[in-house]
Design a protein around this motif. Structure first.
Motif, PDB file in Angstrom:
ATOM      1  N   SER A 156      53.921 -48.539  33.111  1.00  0.00           N
ATOM      2  CA  SER A 156      53.600 -49.805  32.938  1.00  0.00           C
ATOM      3  C   SER A 156      52.421 -50.483  33.047  1.00  0.00           C
ATOM      4  N   LEU A 157      52.143 -51.589  32.415  1.00  0.00           N
ATOM      5  CA  LEU A 157      50.876 -52.248  32.489  1.00  0.00           C
ATOM      6  C   LEU A 157      51.246 -53.769  32.319  1.00  0.00           C
ATOM      7  N   ARG A 158      50.492 -54.688  33.213  1.00  0.00           N
ATOM      8  CA  ARG A 158      50.754 -56.137  33.092  1.00  0.00           C
ATOM      9  C   ARG A 158      49.271 -56.532  32.781  1.00  0.00           C
ATOM     10  N   LEU A 159      49.507 -57.281  31.344  1.00  0.00           N
ATOM     11  CA  LEU A 159      48.330 -58.024  30.902  1.00  0.00           C
ATOM     12  C   LEU A 159      48.287 -59.508  31.339  1.00  0.00           C
ATOM     13  N   SER A 160      47.184 -60.043  31.418  1.00  0.00           N
ATOM     14  CA  SER A 160      47.175 -61.350  31.728  1.00  0.00           C
ATOM     15  C   SER A 160      46.092 -62.062  31.020  1.00  0.00           C
ATOM     16  N   CYS A 161      46.124 -63.325  30.676  1.00  0.00           N
ATOM     17  CA  CYS A 161      45.215 -64.227  29.966  1.00  0.00           C
ATOM     18  C   CYS A 161      45.264 -65.518  30.584  1.00  0.00           C
ATOM     19  N   THR A 162      43.964 -66.029  30.750  1.00  0.00           N
ATOM     20  CA  THR A 162      43.814 -67.225  31.225  1.00  0.00           C
ATOM     21  C   THR A 162      43.034 -68.155  30.386  1.00  0.00           C
ATOM     22  N   ALA A 163      43.387 -69.322  30.187  1.00  0.00           N
ATOM     23  CA  ALA A 163      42.533 -70.115  29.255  1.00  0.00           C
ATOM     24  C   ALA A 163      41.786 -70.951  30.178  1.00  0.00           C
ATOM     25  N   SER A 164      40.580 -71.569  29.825  1.00  0.00           N
ATOM     26  CA  SER A 164      39.602 -72.363  30.548  1.00  0.00           C
ATOM     27  C   SER A 164      40.128 -73.776  30.723  1.00  0.00           C
ATOM     28  N   GLU A 165      39.638 -74.274  31.715  1.00  0.00           N
ATOM     29  CA  GLU A 165      40.121 -75.676  32.182  1.00  0.00           C
ATOM     30  C   GLU A 165      40.065 -76.731  31.187  1.00  0.00           C
ATOM     31  N   ASN A 166      39.165 -76.855  30.510  1.00  0.00           N
ATOM     32  CA  ASN A 166      39.013 -77.865  29.614  1.00  0.00           C
ATOM     33  C   ASN A 166      39.764 -77.928  28.331  1.00  0.00           C
ATOM     34  N   VAL A 167      41.303 -77.873  28.846  1.00  0.00           N
ATOM     35  CA  VAL A 167      42.480 -77.923  27.879  1.00  0.00           C
ATOM     36  C   VAL A 167      43.195 -79.111  28.072  1.00  0.00           C
ATOM     37  N   TYR A 168      43.436 -80.096  27.240  1.00  0.00           N
ATOM     38  CA  TYR A 168      44.345 -81.193  27.291  1.00  0.00           C
ATOM     39  C   TYR A 168      45.738 -80.470  27.256  1.00  0.00           C
ATOM     40  N   SER A 169      46.193 -79.559  26.562  1.00  0.00           N
ATOM     41  CA  SER A 169      47.641 -79.285  26.674  1.00  0.00           C
ATOM     42  C   SER A 169      47.623 -77.958  25.776  1.00  0.00           C
ATOM     43  N   ILE A 170      48.336 -77.055  26.379  1.00  0.00           N
ATOM     44  CA  ILE A 170      48.665 -75.818  25.569  1.00  0.00           C
ATOM     45  C   ILE A 170      50.012 -75.708  25.178  1.00  0.00           C
ATOM     46  N   ILE A 171      50.388 -75.759  23.797  1.00  0.00           N
ATOM     47  CA  ILE A 171      51.372 -75.611  23.263  1.00  0.00           C
ATOM     48  C   ILE A 171      52.061 -74.402  23.304  1.00  0.00           C
ATOM     49  N   ALA A 172      51.644 -73.445  23.050  1.00  0.00           N
ATOM     50  CA  ALA A 172      52.152 -72.005  23.328  1.00  0.00           C
ATOM     51  C   ALA A 172      50.966 -71.016  23.501  1.00  0.00           C
ATOM     52  N   MET A 173      51.478 -69.769  24.141  1.00  0.00           N
ATOM     53  CA  MET A 173      50.616 -68.902  24.409  1.00  0.00           C
ATOM     54  C   MET A 173      51.430 -67.521  23.725  1.00  0.00           C
ATOM     55  N   GLY A 174      50.451 -66.453  23.359  1.00  0.00           N
ATOM     56  CA  GLY A 174      51.132 -65.439  23.097  1.00  0.00           C
ATOM     57  C   GLY A 174      50.220 -64.067  23.109  1.00  0.00           C
ATOM     58  N   TRP A 175      50.896 -63.078  22.560  1.00  0.00           N
ATOM     59  CA  TRP A 175      50.038 -61.780  22.572  1.00  0.00           C
ATOM     60  C   TRP A 175      50.262 -60.981  21.161  1.00  0.00           C
ATOM     61  N   TYR A 176      49.110 -60.517  20.721  1.00  0.00           N
ATOM     62  CA  TYR A 176      49.157 -59.685  19.534  1.00  0.00           C
ATOM     63  C   TYR A 176      48.429 -58.357  19.908  1.00  0.00           C
ATOM     64  N   ARG A 177      48.642 -57.459  18.973  1.00  0.00           N
ATOM     65  CA  ARG A 177      47.752 -56.006  19.049  1.00  0.00           C
ATOM     66  C   ARG A 177      47.334 -55.633  17.744  1.00  0.00           C
ATOM     67  N   GLN A 178      46.142 -55.072  17.899  1.00  0.00           N
ATOM     68  CA  GLN A 178      45.550 -54.153  16.573  1.00  0.00           C
ATOM     69  C   GLN A 178      45.199 -52.724  17.094  1.00  0.00           C
ATOM     70  N   ALA A 179      46.029 -51.962  16.390  1.00  0.00           N
ATOM     71  CA  ALA A 179      45.768 -50.457  16.705  1.00  0.00           C
ATOM     72  C   ALA A 179      44.686 -50.187  15.676  1.00  0.00           C
ATOM     73  N   PRO A 180      43.807 -49.083  15.865  1.00  0.00           N
ATOM     74  CA  PRO A 180      42.727 -48.579  15.145  1.00  0.00           C
ATOM     75  C   PRO A 180      43.284 -48.374  13.786  1.00  0.00           C
ATOM     76  N   GLY A 181      42.646 -48.755  12.538  1.00  0.00           N
ATOM     77  CA  GLY A 181      43.080 -48.613  11.064  1.00  0.00           C
ATOM     78  C   GLY A 181      44.394 -49.568  10.676  1.00  0.00           C
ATOM     79  N   LYS A 182      45.141 -50.326  11.788  1.00  0.00           N
ATOM     80  CA  LYS A 182      46.137 -51.131  11.309  1.00  0.00           C
ATOM     81  C   LYS A 182      45.972 -52.662  11.633  1.00  0.00           C
ATOM     82  N   GLN A 183      46.674 -53.299  11.037  1.00  0.00           N
ATOM     83  CA  GLN A 183      46.802 -54.784  11.196  1.00  0.00           C
ATOM     84  C   GLN A 183      47.136 -55.316  12.236  1.00  0.00           C
ATOM     85  N   ARG A 184      46.729 -56.561  12.615  1.00  0.00           N
ATOM     86  CA  ARG A 184      47.071 -56.964  13.970  1.00  0.00           C
ATOM     87  C   ARG A 184      48.550 -57.400  13.745  1.00  0.00           C
ATOM     88  N   GLU A 185      49.321 -57.257  14.759  1.00  0.00           N
ATOM     89  CA  GLU A 185      50.815 -57.553  14.740  1.00  0.00           C
ATOM     90  C   GLU A 185      51.121 -58.225  16.075  1.00  0.00           C
TER      91      GLU A 185
END
Length: 120
Positions: free
Chosen positions: A16-45
């Motif tokens: 298992s792995l746990r990924l984390s992502c933090t947005a900088s503080e100069n944000v009024y509001s965050i509507i949604a957050m998400g994750w994508y990935r891109q494998a070599p030679g493939k489109q981002r999914e």
């Protein structure tokens, strides 16, 4: 706005792995957050997303193995990945739909990516 992703690395299949992502503080509001990935030679999914209200959405092929969560107070989104497979090897990107001000339009932001390698 900056999105800083972390948590990638080299693991063996089944681990298992746990990924984390933090947005900088100069944000009024965050509507949604998400994750994508891109494998070599493939489109981002699409992997997963979570709205400001906590509603989640998953790509069909990861549901049940990956879980997205969010800490709104810390502008952070996490992706818990279990049962990793070699096919999960990719660069993982976080994404956020944000507003910088009450009268501004929603903008889409991307993090720099964190690399996940799963060995067999």
């Amino acid at each position: 706005v900056q999105l800083q992703a972390s948590g990638g690395g080299l693991v063996q299949a089944g681990e298992s792995l746990r990924l984390s992502c933090t947005a900088s503080e100069n944000v009024y509001s965050i509507i949604a957050m998400g994750w994508y990935r891109q494998a070599p030679g493939k489109q981002r999914e699409f992997l997963a997303a979570i709205s400001s209200g906590g509603v989640t959405n998953y790509g069909n092929f990861v549901k049940g193995r990956f879980t997205i969560s969010r800490d709104a107070a810390k502008n952070t989104v996490a992706l818990q990945m279990n049962g990793l497979k070699p096919d999960d090897t990719a660069v993982y990107y976080c994404n956020a739909d944000i507003k910088l001000g009450p009268d501004l339009a929603v903008s889409e932001c991307w993090g720099q990516g964190t690399e996940v390698t799963v060995s067999s």
